[in-house]
Design a protein around this motif. Structure first.
Motif, PDB file in Angstrom:
ATOM      1  N   ALA A 102      55.509  45.915  72.781  1.00  0.00           N
ATOM      2  CA  ALA A 102      54.084  45.653  73.010  1.00  0.00           C
ATOM      3  C   ALA A 102      53.511  44.636  72.035  1.00  0.00           C
ATOM      4  N   VAL A 103      54.105  44.541  70.845  1.00  0.00           N
ATOM      5  CA  VAL A 103      53.595  43.610  69.830  1.00  0.00           C
ATOM      6  C   VAL A 103      54.597  42.479  69.562  1.00  0.00           C
ATOM      7  N   ALA A 104      55.510  42.253  70.494  1.00  0.00           N
ATOM      8  CA  ALA A 104      56.523  41.208  70.305  1.00  0.00           C
ATOM      9  C   ALA A 104      55.886  39.840  70.126  1.00  0.00           C
ATOM     10  N   GLY A 105      54.745  39.614  70.755  1.00  0.00           N
ATOM     11  CA  GLY A 105      54.060  38.334  70.611  1.00  0.00           C
ATOM     12  C   GLY A 105      53.679  38.014  69.181  1.00  0.00           C
ATOM     13  N   ASP A 106      53.478  39.037  68.358  1.00  0.00           N
ATOM     14  CA  ASP A 106      53.158  38.798  66.944  1.00  0.00           C
ATOM     15  C   ASP A 106      54.264  38.030  66.246  1.00  0.00           C
ATOM     16  N   GLY A 107      55.497  38.206  66.721  1.00  0.00           N
ATOM     17  CA  GLY A 107      56.641  37.514  66.133  1.00  0.00           C
ATOM     18  C   GLY A 107      57.002  36.228  66.845  1.00  0.00           C
ATOM     19  N   GLY A 108      56.107  35.757  67.727  1.00  0.00           N
ATOM     20  CA  GLY A 108      56.348  34.501  68.427  1.00  0.00           C
ATOM     21  C   GLY A 108      57.250  34.623  69.628  1.00  0.00           C
ATOM     22  N   ILE A 109      57.353  35.828  70.192  1.00  0.00           N
ATOM     23  CA  ILE A 109      58.212  36.072  71.353  1.00  0.00           C
ATOM     24  C   ILE A 109      57.321  36.077  72.600  1.00  0.00           C
ATOM     25  N   ARG A 110      57.698  35.304  73.609  1.00  0.00           N
ATOM     26  CA  ARG A 110      56.837  35.091  74.775  1.00  0.00           C
ATOM     27  C   ARG A 110      57.083  36.155  75.844  1.00  0.00           C
ATOM     28  N   LEU A 111      56.236  37.155  75.868  1.00  0.00           N
ATOM     29  CA  LEU A 111      56.367  38.221  76.857  1.00  0.00           C
ATOM     30  C   LEU A 111      56.082  37.733  78.275  1.00  0.00           C
ATOM     31  N   SER A 112      55.356  36.629  78.395  1.00  0.00           N
ATOM     32  CA  SER A 112      55.031  36.114  79.731  1.00  0.00           C
ATOM     33  C   SER A 112      56.270  35.708  80.518  1.00  0.00           C
ATOM     34  N   TYR A 115      65.644  42.574  65.956  1.00  0.00           N
ATOM     35  CA  TYR A 115      65.229  41.210  66.249  1.00  0.00           C
ATOM     36  C   TYR A 115      63.730  41.142  66.535  1.00  0.00           C
ATOM     37  N   VAL A 116      63.235  41.974  67.440  1.00  0.00           N
ATOM     38  CA  VAL A 116      61.813  41.960  67.780  1.00  0.00           C
ATOM     39  C   VAL A 116      60.979  42.386  66.571  1.00  0.00           C
ATOM     40  N   ALA A 117      61.341  43.485  65.952  1.00  0.00           N
ATOM     41  CA  ALA A 117      60.555  43.998  64.823  1.00  0.00           C
ATOM     42  C   ALA A 117      60.682  43.111  63.596  1.00  0.00           C
ATOM     43  N   VAL A 118      61.874  42.601  63.329  1.00  0.00           N
ATOM     44  CA  VAL A 118      62.067  41.780  62.123  1.00  0.00           C
ATOM     45  C   VAL A 118      61.359  40.434  62.278  1.00  0.00           C
ATOM     46  N   ALA A 119      61.366  39.861  63.483  1.00  0.00           N
ATOM     47  CA  ALA A 119      60.600  38.628  63.705  1.00  0.00           C
ATOM     48  C   ALA A 119      59.113  38.879  63.447  1.00  0.00           C
ATOM     49  N   ARG A 120      58.614  40.014  63.867  1.00  0.00           N
ATOM     50  CA  ARG A 120      57.211  40.358  63.620  1.00  0.00           C
ATOM     51  C   ARG A 120      56.948  40.529  62.125  1.00  0.00           C
ATOM     52  N   PHE A 121      57.841  41.222  61.435  1.00  0.00           N
ATOM     53  CA  PHE A 121      57.648  41.447  60.006  1.00  0.00           C
ATOM     54  C   PHE A 121      57.631  40.121  59.245  1.00  0.00           C
ATOM     55  N   ILE A 122      58.617  39.262  59.508  1.00  0.00           N
ATOM     56  CA  ILE A 122      58.672  37.989  58.795  1.00  0.00           C
ATOM     57  C   ILE A 122      57.440  37.141  59.106  1.00  0.00           C
ATOM     58  N   SER A 152      58.009  31.426  52.699  1.00  0.00           N
ATOM     59  CA  SER A 152      59.165  32.291  52.456  1.00  0.00           C
ATOM     60  C   SER A 152      60.422  31.699  53.091  1.00  0.00           C
ATOM     61  N   PRO A 153      61.543  31.696  52.370  1.00  0.00           N
ATOM     62  CA  PRO A 153      62.791  31.214  52.974  1.00  0.00           C
ATOM     63  C   PRO A 153      63.249  32.061  54.156  1.00  0.00           C
ATOM     64  N   ARG A 154      62.748  33.271  54.257  1.00  0.00           N
ATOM     65  CA  ARG A 154      63.130  34.142  55.377  1.00  0.00           C
ATOM     66  C   ARG A 154      62.643  33.584  56.711  1.00  0.00           C
ATOM     67  N   ARG A 155      61.652  32.713  56.687  1.00  0.00           N
ATOM     68  CA  ARG A 155      61.132  32.154  57.936  1.00  0.00           C
ATOM     69  C   ARG A 155      62.165  31.283  58.654  1.00  0.00           C
ATOM     70  N   ALA A 156      63.181  30.870  57.934  1.00  0.00           N
ATOM     71  CA  ALA A 156      64.269  30.134  58.582  1.00  0.00           C
ATOM     72  C   ALA A 156      65.037  31.016  59.561  1.00  0.00           C
ATOM     73  N   GLU A 157      64.888  32.337  59.433  1.00  0.00           N
ATOM     74  CA  GLU A 157      65.570  33.261  60.337  1.00  0.00           C
ATOM     75  C   GLU A 157      64.892  33.363  61.694  1.00  0.00           C
ATOM     76  N   LEU A 158      63.634  32.926  61.796  1.00  0.00           N
ATOM     77  CA  LEU A 158      62.843  33.205  62.999  1.00  0.00           C
ATOM     78  C   LEU A 158      63.445  32.645  64.290  1.00  0.00           C
TER      79      LEU A 158
END
Length: 219
Positions: A173-183, A111-118, A126-132
């Motif tokens: 550490a890079v979860a924020g790249d995928g739009g995940i709020r570490l705060s 989930y964390v890594a795939v959100a970052r990849f997409i 990309s239609p994959r962005r619907a998964e975010l």
């Protein structure tokens, strides 16, 4: 002779968390190794030469000087850490560390890594962005589990820093790249900083500017 003095070769993509975790442990062990950059996003893991190393077509891959190959990032961490302070000697603590490493690969990385990849490596249309939205929801579930643990414990590898922490750190550490709020996870943020303060720590390099621009546009 230590296994980290054996002229190891590592094939990996530097901006991949699964590859960075291996590099981080090698650096902290003071190991001798050759790094061979492989851009999986550009299809370099699908060449005949690479598939001869790993028929699964994924990085990282560790190759010993006797030609033997080990794949899967957490298996590589385990092999490298055996007999070092990065893996507990006590059997129960060792099993607890492994449980967090299995958690990382089953309940966190997908989930964390795939959100970052997409977010960074797929076109904005990309239609994959619907998964975010769903990926971010599941990533929050994983981070909430980590937050509860870290409210009572300093580390994931037992009483000290070790390979379970390295495994979980890389993509957290890079979860924020995928739009995940570490705060939202103050204990996780404190733990991330504690990992960064460990001796011989090395940060993951930034991806190229185009990927970074997509991260910003995806939030």
């Amino acid at each position: 002779m230590s296994r980290t003095d054996a002229g190891l070769k590592v094939y990996g993509m530097s901006t991949s968390g699964n590859c960075h975790k291996v590099k981080l442990l090698l650096q902290q062990l003071g190991a001798r190794y050759e790094w061979h950059e492989v851009d999986s996003a550009d299809g370099q893991t699908r060449t005949a030469a690479f598939l001869a190393l790993n028929p699964n077509g994924k990085v990282p891959v560790l190759q010993r000087n006797d030609g033997r190959v080990l794949t899967e990032s957490n298996a590589i961490l385990y092999w490298l850490a055996e007999g070092t302070p990065f893996l507990p000697a006590d059997g129960w603590q060792r099993a607890q560390a492994l449980s967090w490493m299995f958690f990382e690969q089953y309940s966190h990385e997908p989930y964390v890594a795939v959100a970052r990849f997409i977010s960074g490596w797929t076109p904005m249309d990309s239609p994959r962005r619907a998964e975010l939205p769903r990926l971010r929801e599941r990533a929050d579930d994983a981070l909430a589990v980590m937050e509860r643990h870290l409210q009572a414990q300093a580390w994931f590898t037992g009483s000290d820093y070790g390979i379970a922490d390295i495994a979980l750190f890389a993509y957290t550490a890079v979860a924020g790249d995928g739009g995940i709020r570490l705060s939202l996870y103050p204990a996780v943020e404190r733990w991330l900083q504690a990992v960064r303060e460990q001796p011989a720590f090395v940060a993951m390099p930034l991806p190229d500017a185009q990927v970074q621009a997509r991260f910003s546009a995806s939030v």
